[in-house]
Scaffold this active site. Structure first.
Site, short mmCIF file in Angstrom:
data_model
loop_
_atom_site.label_atom_id
_atom_site.label_comp_id
_atom_site.label_asym_id
_atom_site.label_seq_id
_atom_site.Cartn_x
_atom_site.Cartn_y
_atom_site.Cartn_z
N LYS A 46 44.12 5.20 29.52
CA LYS A 46 42.90 5.87 29.04
C LYS A 46 42.67 5.48 27.59
CE LYS A 46 40.65 10.26 28.18
NZ LYS A 46 40.61 11.70 28.41
N TYR A 86 30.10 9.85 38.73
CA TYR A 86 29.01 10.84 38.80
C TYR A 86 28.02 10.46 39.90
CZ TYR A 86 31.22 12.28 34.52
OH TYR A 86 32.17 12.71 33.63
N ARG A 92 40.20 10.44 18.54
CA ARG A 92 41.35 10.58 19.44
C ARG A 92 42.27 9.35 19.42
NH1 ARG A 92 39.39 15.06 21.48
NH2 ARG A 92 37.65 15.22 22.93
N CYS A 126 43.82 19.06 30.58
CA CYS A 126 43.68 18.68 29.17
C CYS A 126 43.32 19.93 28.38
CB CYS A 126 42.60 17.61 29.00
SG CYS A 126 42.69 16.81 27.37
N CYS A 143 43.02 17.21 22.00
CA CYS A 143 43.61 17.37 23.33
C CYS A 143 45.01 17.98 23.30
CB CYS A 143 43.64 16.02 24.04
SG CYS A 143 42.00 15.29 24.23
N GLU A 161 51.91 1.76 29.67
CA GLU A 161 51.56 3.16 29.96
C GLU A 161 51.65 3.42 31.47
OE1 GLU A 161 51.07 5.80 28.32
OE2 GLU A 161 50.34 5.35 26.31
N LYS A 185 40.59 3.99 32.69
CA LYS A 185 39.38 4.67 32.24
C LYS A 185 39.01 4.22 30.85
CE LYS A 185 37.90 9.24 30.94
NZ LYS A 185 38.33 10.50 30.47
N CYS A 222 41.14 19.72 25.42
CA CYS A 222 40.04 19.53 24.45
C CYS A 222 38.84 20.42 24.71
CB CYS A 222 39.63 18.06 24.37
SG CYS A 222 39.07 17.37 25.93
C1 PBG Z 1 39.34 15.14 28.56
C2 PBG Z 1 38.49 14.15 29.24
C3 PBG Z 1 37.46 13.36 28.74
C4 PBG Z 1 36.92 12.67 29.81
C5 PBG Z 1 37.65 13.03 30.93
N1 PBG Z 1 38.63 13.93 30.56
C6 PBG Z 1 36.91 13.26 27.36
C7 PBG Z 1 37.70 12.65 26.29
O1 PBG Z 1 38.82 12.18 26.48
O2 PBG Z 1 37.18 12.68 25.18
C8 PBG Z 1 35.74 11.73 29.77
C9 PBG Z 1 34.96 11.64 31.02
C10 PBG Z 1 33.63 11.00 30.89
O3 PBG Z 1 33.23 10.50 29.84
O4 PBG Z 1 32.93 10.98 31.92
N2 PBG Z 1 40.25 14.65 27.66
#
Ligand code: PBG
Length: 328
Positions: A195, A313, A217, A120, A130, A233, A248, A122
């Site tokens: 996502k 985590y 976003r 990514c 992104c 998707e 996610k 970002c």
């Molecule tokens: C990058 C990305 C993000 C997360 C994973 N890859 C942040 C976002 O999309 O803003 C979030 C992971 C998390 O909150 O643990 N785009």
């Protein structure tokens, strides 16, 4: 009185029996631990928004490896925190970029660690979006070229798998094409397929310094009101060559984990994101819940919904819980 011949409680009468008839079996092999690598030296710093998670500079990554090995975790998902950002996010595909340095270091110290990278922009763009901007809009097709370059640079540095998280249309196909052209036909793609534009990413954006400088976003990540679109998707990513699909966030989106599992025959991952982790930590700190039990229950529910893989985590702590037999 109704004659009770059918008694579901009969199979719940002892721990031994309950374990025998369990429907969900889980293994530490399906856990992935997200790890943040920060550019610089001597950085080993706990992340304020994610207690017990750290920023590691490459020279400190041995600490991450020691922790992972101690708990029997051998799959990581890498995120990078570069020192410098620019409008194009050029640090993301720099062969000496922070993630590329980190991959090489991990592979040098622990060749058997399975290294997946988040693809990514970002964390690398000055504006925090992104992709490449056109006015205030992220230009899809210009971004695709960059994402492909980023993925290739990760794989050249030694990444075993790439995970595009940007939500541009066509990114899986673009990445597959560049990897194949360069001979990396066997490097799998785990697509962040469903996502969502989610407030559950709040703590991550602090941890990765990737909050958008303006707007949000929602023109690329999905609207959380939608589930049929999530399957669309997923279908697109499968058609483009994704090897693993991801949903996610996880806990509030288990209906989609379930649907993805019913509809597609490739492995399904879900990502228990930063906000999910931070909420459990905060509630535990306030004395409101039992952190260990909530961690165990939440993870099992993700698997029960259909996840084959859980990115979390809590990977190290869950691996321990599985080994101890508390879950799984
Ligand atoms: C990058 C990305 C993000 C997360 C994973 N890859 C942040 C976002 O999309 O803003 C979030 C992971 C998390 O909150 O643990 N785009």
């Amino acid at each position: 009185m109704f004659n009770q011949t059918i008694r579901p409680r009969r199979l719940r009468t002892s721990d031994n029996l309950r374990r025998m008839v369990r429907e969900t079996r889980i293994s530490a092999d399906s856990l992935i631990w997200p790890v943040f690598i920060a550019e610089g030296e001597n950085i080993y710093r706990e992340i304020d928004s994610l207690p017990n998670q750290y920023h590691y500079s490459p020279d400190q990554l041995y600490r991450m490896i020691e922790r992972a090995k101690k708990h029997g975790v051998s799959r990581v998902l890498l995120f990078g925190l570069p020192k410098e950002k620019d409008a194009e996010g050029s640090g993301a595909w720099d062969e000496n970029g922070i993630v590329q340095q980190g991959i090489r270091k991990i592979k040098e110290l622990a060749p058997d660690m399975y290294v997946i990278t988040d693809v990514c922009m970002c964390e690398y763009t000055s504006h925090g979006h992104c992709g490449i901007l056109c006015g205030h809009y992220v230009d899809n097709d210009k971004t695709l070229k960059k994402l492909a370059q980023i993925a290739l640079s990760h794989v050249k540095a030694g990444a075993d798998m790439v995970a595009p998280s940007d939500m541009m249309d066509g990114r899986v196909a673009a990445i597959r094409e560049i990897l194949d052209k360069n001979g990396f036909i066997n490097v799998p793609i785990m697509a962040y397929s469903a996502k969502f534009a989610s407030s559950f990413y709040g703590p991550f954006r602090d941890a990765a310094g990737s909050a958008p400088a303006f707007g949000d976003r929602r023109s690329y990540q999905m609207d959380f009101h939608n589930s049929r679109e999530a399957m669309r998707e997923c279908a697109l990513d499968v058609a483009e060559g994704a090897d693993i699909l991801m949903v996610k966030p996880a806990l509030a989106y288990l209906d989609l984990v379930y649907q993805a599992k019913q509809n597609f025959d490739i492995p399904i991952a879900c990502y228990a994101v930063s906000g999910e982790y931070a909420m459990v930590k905060a509630a535990a700190k306030a004395g409101l819940i039992d952190e260990y039990k909530i961690m165990c229950e939440s993870a099992v529910c993700m698997y029960r919904a259909g996840a084959d893989i859980v990115i979390t985590y809590y990977a190290c702590e869950l691996a321990d819980a599985i080994r101890k037999g508390d879950i799984g």
